[in-house]
Design a protein around this motif. Structure first.
Motif, PDB file in Angstrom:
ATOM      1  N   LEU A  11      54.185 -32.927  55.316  1.00  0.00           N
ATOM      2  CA  LEU A  11      55.284 -32.894  54.161  1.00  0.00           C
ATOM      3  C   LEU A  11      56.300 -33.613  55.000  1.00  0.00           C
ATOM      4  O   LEU A  11      57.036 -34.578  54.127  1.00  0.00           O
ATOM      5  CB  LEU A  11      55.551 -31.616  53.764  1.00  0.00           C
ATOM      6  CG  LEU A  11      56.724 -31.353  52.744  1.00  0.00           C
ATOM      7  CD1 LEU A  11      56.284 -32.032  51.413  1.00  0.00           C
ATOM      8  CD2 LEU A  11      56.602 -30.032  52.325  1.00  0.00           C
ATOM      9  N   ALA A  43      57.106 -34.451  46.801  1.00  0.00           N
ATOM     10  CA  ALA A  43      58.184 -34.513  47.581  1.00  0.00           C
ATOM     11  C   ALA A  43      58.523 -36.339  47.556  1.00  0.00           C
ATOM     12  O   ALA A  43      59.496 -36.491  47.771  1.00  0.00           O
ATOM     13  CB  ALA A  43      57.782 -34.018  48.967  1.00  0.00           C
ATOM     14  N   THR A  85      51.604 -31.584  46.421  1.00  0.00           N
ATOM     15  CA  THR A  85      52.897 -31.088  46.958  1.00  0.00           C
ATOM     16  C   THR A  85      53.734 -32.331  47.730  1.00  0.00           C
ATOM     17  O   THR A  85      54.882 -32.791  47.529  1.00  0.00           O
ATOM     18  CB  THR A  85      52.930 -29.745  47.940  1.00  0.00           C
ATOM     19  OG1 THR A  85      52.316 -28.934  47.223  1.00  0.00           O
ATOM     20  CG2 THR A  85      54.179 -29.633  48.400  1.00  0.00           C
ATOM     21  N   GLU A 136      62.599 -27.342  48.939  1.00  0.00           N
ATOM     22  CA  GLU A 136      61.254 -26.510  49.155  1.00  0.00           C
ATOM     23  C   GLU A 136      61.333 -25.573  48.006  1.00  0.00           C
ATOM     24  O   GLU A 136      60.066 -25.394  47.558  1.00  0.00           O
ATOM     25  CB  GLU A 136      61.220 -25.509  50.459  1.00  0.00           C
ATOM     26  CG  GLU A 136      61.997 -24.360  50.581  1.00  0.00           C
ATOM     27  CD  GLU A 136      63.448 -24.790  50.796  1.00  0.00           C
ATOM     28  OE1 GLU A 136      64.588 -23.739  50.776  1.00  0.00           O
ATOM     29  OE2 GLU A 136      63.898 -25.723  51.457  1.00  0.00           O
ATOM     30  N   ARG A 137      62.513 -25.321  47.337  1.00  0.00           N
ATOM     31  CA  ARG A 137      62.221 -24.538  46.101  1.00  0.00           C
ATOM     32  C   ARG A 137      61.816 -25.318  44.869  1.00  0.00           C
ATOM     33  O   ARG A 137      61.451 -24.269  43.993  1.00  0.00           O
ATOM     34  CB  ARG A 137      64.050 -24.030  45.817  1.00  0.00           C
ATOM     35  CG  ARG A 137      64.501 -23.101  46.967  1.00  0.00           C
ATOM     36  CD  ARG A 137      65.804 -22.617  46.719  1.00  0.00           C
ATOM     37  NE  ARG A 137      66.372 -21.965  47.886  1.00  0.00           N
ATOM     38  CZ  ARG A 137      67.684 -21.916  47.984  1.00  0.00           C
ATOM     39  NH1 ARG A 137      68.387 -22.008  46.904  1.00  0.00           N
ATOM     40  NH2 ARG A 137      68.269 -21.134  49.049  1.00  0.00           N
ATOM     41  N   GLU A 154      68.034 -21.558  55.978  1.00  0.00           N
ATOM     42  CA  GLU A 154      68.626 -21.909  54.518  1.00  0.00           C
ATOM     43  C   GLU A 154      70.111 -21.773  54.611  1.00  0.00           C
ATOM     44  O   GLU A 154      70.895 -22.585  53.964  1.00  0.00           O
ATOM     45  CB  GLU A 154      68.118 -21.576  53.678  1.00  0.00           C
ATOM     46  CG  GLU A 154      67.845 -19.861  53.439  1.00  0.00           C
ATOM     47  CD  GLU A 154      67.329 -19.305  52.290  1.00  0.00           C
ATOM     48  OE1 GLU A 154      67.389 -19.862  51.190  1.00  0.00           O
ATOM     49  OE2 GLU A 154      66.808 -18.095  52.135  1.00  0.00           O
ATOM     50  N   CYS A 176      57.751 -26.320  46.556  1.00  0.00           N
ATOM     51  CA  CYS A 176      56.970 -25.398  47.282  1.00  0.00           C
ATOM     52  C   CYS A 176      57.072 -23.849  46.688  1.00  0.00           C
ATOM     53  O   CYS A 176      56.818 -22.757  47.361  1.00  0.00           O
ATOM     54  CB  CYS A 176      57.116 -25.285  48.923  1.00  0.00           C
ATOM     55  SG  CYS A 176      56.974 -27.019  49.609  1.00  0.00           S
ATOM     56  N   ILE A 191      65.718 -28.739  53.689  1.00  0.00           N
ATOM     57  CA  ILE A 191      64.698 -27.988  53.297  1.00  0.00           C
ATOM     58  C   ILE A 191      64.447 -27.083  54.487  1.00  0.00           C
ATOM     59  O   ILE A 191      64.700 -27.432  55.837  1.00  0.00           O
ATOM     60  CB  ILE A 191      63.496 -29.075  53.766  1.00  0.00           C
ATOM     61  CG1 ILE A 191      61.991 -28.247  53.200  1.00  0.00           C
ATOM     62  CG2 ILE A 191      63.219 -29.743  54.885  1.00  0.00           C
ATOM     63  CD1 ILE A 191      61.051 -29.126  52.630  1.00  0.00           C
ATOM     64  N   GLN A 192      63.757 -25.810  54.329  1.00  0.00           N
ATOM     65  CA  GLN A 192      63.422 -24.834  55.241  1.00  0.00           C
ATOM     66  C   GLN A 192      61.863 -24.836  55.359  1.00  0.00           C
ATOM     67  O   GLN A 192      61.096 -24.098  54.299  1.00  0.00           O
ATOM     68  CB  GLN A 192      64.371 -23.543  54.513  1.00  0.00           C
ATOM     69  CG  GLN A 192      63.921 -22.353  55.563  1.00  0.00           C
ATOM     70  CD  GLN A 192      64.286 -20.970  55.427  1.00  0.00           C
ATOM     71  OE1 GLN A 192      64.561 -21.064  54.164  1.00  0.00           O
ATOM     72  NE2 GLN A 192      64.394 -20.169  56.149  1.00  0.00           N
ATOM     73  N   PRO A 193      61.249 -25.368  56.166  1.00  0.00           N
ATOM     74  CA  PRO A 193      59.748 -25.342  56.259  1.00  0.00           C
ATOM     75  C   PRO A 193      59.237 -24.119  56.353  1.00  0.00           C
ATOM     76  O   PRO A 193      59.814 -23.339  57.142  1.00  0.00           O
ATOM     77  CB  PRO A 193      59.389 -26.566  57.205  1.00  0.00           C
ATOM     78  CG  PRO A 193      60.626 -26.429  58.185  1.00  0.00           C
ATOM     79  CD  PRO A 193      61.980 -26.197  57.018  1.00  0.00           C
ATOM     80  N   GLU A 194      57.893 -23.891  56.088  1.00  0.00           N
ATOM     81  CA  GLU A 194      57.193 -22.512  56.522  1.00  0.00           C
ATOM     82  C   GLU A 194      56.654 -22.622  57.983  1.00  0.00           C
ATOM     83  O   GLU A 194      55.570 -23.227  58.184  1.00  0.00           O
ATOM     84  CB  GLU A 194      56.344 -22.348  55.394  1.00  0.00           C
ATOM     85  CG  GLU A 194      56.808 -22.091  54.142  1.00  0.00           C
ATOM     86  CD  GLU A 194      55.656 -21.819  53.124  1.00  0.00           C
ATOM     87  OE1 GLU A 194      54.545 -21.769  53.561  1.00  0.00           O
ATOM     88  OE2 GLU A 194      56.032 -21.423  51.952  1.00  0.00           O
TER      89      GLU A 194
END
Length: 287
Positions: free
Chosen positions: A200, A148, A144, A128-129, A37, A132, A182-185
């Motif tokens: 996503l 998006a 979700t 994402e904030r 991020e 998610c 986006i910072q994916p998990e």
């Protein structure tokens, strides 16, 4: 948006002669920035200021985090030539919820009625904030993905609407660009070809057809080095539109906080000789 990234890479490159020959094949294409991020935000901010200073266009920057000062990455870049007037072209908007973000993007249509200055670059920092976050913890995955899709479809349609009106006002070819980070998990080891099957991201890339992915590398004595890749069907390089085309850059965080870009040549590869493949470091750098 990719043309702006090309200017950023050239302006902050460690090499004296770097051609800025990155083009997009369609005016409707946007860019999806994926990765850490802090690197994401630094790249987005460099893109915003570059668009305002080099192209002289208005920028809208949506983010949940208050911008109190210039990122260190820009303060340390002596070659930026930043002037206060450039920042006046950037408007920071701070929606707190998904609903706020949707309302703010939808309201951009009203700028045409009000005869106000129209943005040529719309940035959403940290999607994402919104989709998610804590409020979505118990939300089914399909919801979700729907959220998006709603956001990026609205951004896509709004950018197309603003592009038509920018062209009508100027009488020339104009474009409203879109960039979303986006910072994916995800964790693990791999190169910039990761995440190809993430549901996503597949939803987001229906509308944002160029991907800009950054991954941290551990390479010898350079702990603050990332591999940045551009790829996707919306990417066109040297006039040759190729869906499989990729551009790779090394991004180094200098001791003074500045970001420095260096293109990766095909023979250079992703990792130094004798090293393992790209190793993702999950530590977060403050930039």
């Amino acid at each position: 948006m990719v043309d702006i990234l090309g200017i950023v890479f050239k302006q902050f490159s460690s090499q004296l002669h770097v051609s800025s020959n990155i083009k997009v094949s369609s005016l409707e294409n946007g860019v999806l920035v994926i990765g850490d991020e802090n690197i994401n935000r630094s790249l987005l901010f460099l893109a915003a200021v570059t668009a305002a200073s080099e192209l002289g266009v208005k920028v809208l920057f949506f983010t949940r985090s208050q911008i109190q000062s210039l990122p260190v990455t820009f303060q340390g870049s002596a070659s930026s030539g930043l002037k206060p007037d450039y920042l006046k072209k950037i408007r920071f908007v701070y929606p707190k919820t998904l609903e706020d973000l949707l309302d703010d993007v939808a309201s951009l249509h009203e700028l045409v009625v009000e005869a106000a200055a129209l943005p040529s670059l719309v940035i959403v920092d940290g999607l994402e904030r919104y989709i998610c976050g804590p409020a979505a913890q118990n939300r089914p995955q399909q919801e979700t993905q729907n959220a998006a899709a709603h956001v990026v479809a609205l951004l896509h349609d709004t950018a197309a609407f603003l592009t038509r009106n920018l062209e009508a006002r100027s009488g020339n070819e104009a474009q409203c660009r879109v960039i979303v980070s986006i910072q994916p998990e995800w964790k693990g080891v791999g190169g910039c070809d990761l995440l190809t099957s993430d549901p996503l991201l597949l939803v987001l890339e229906r509308y944002l057809q160029v991907r800009c992915t950054s991954e941290k590398l551990r390479m010898g004595e350079e702990p603050n080095k990332w591999l940045l890749c551009l790829s996707g069907p919306g990417l066109q390089v040297d006039g040759d539109n190729n869906a499989e085309e990729q551009l790779r850059w090394h991004v180094v965080l200098q001791p003074n906080g500045a970001l420095e870009f260096c293109p990766v040549s095909p023979e250079q590869g992703e990792t130094p000789q004798g090293q393992n493949p790209v190793e993702v470091n999950n530590e977060t750098q403050r930039v």
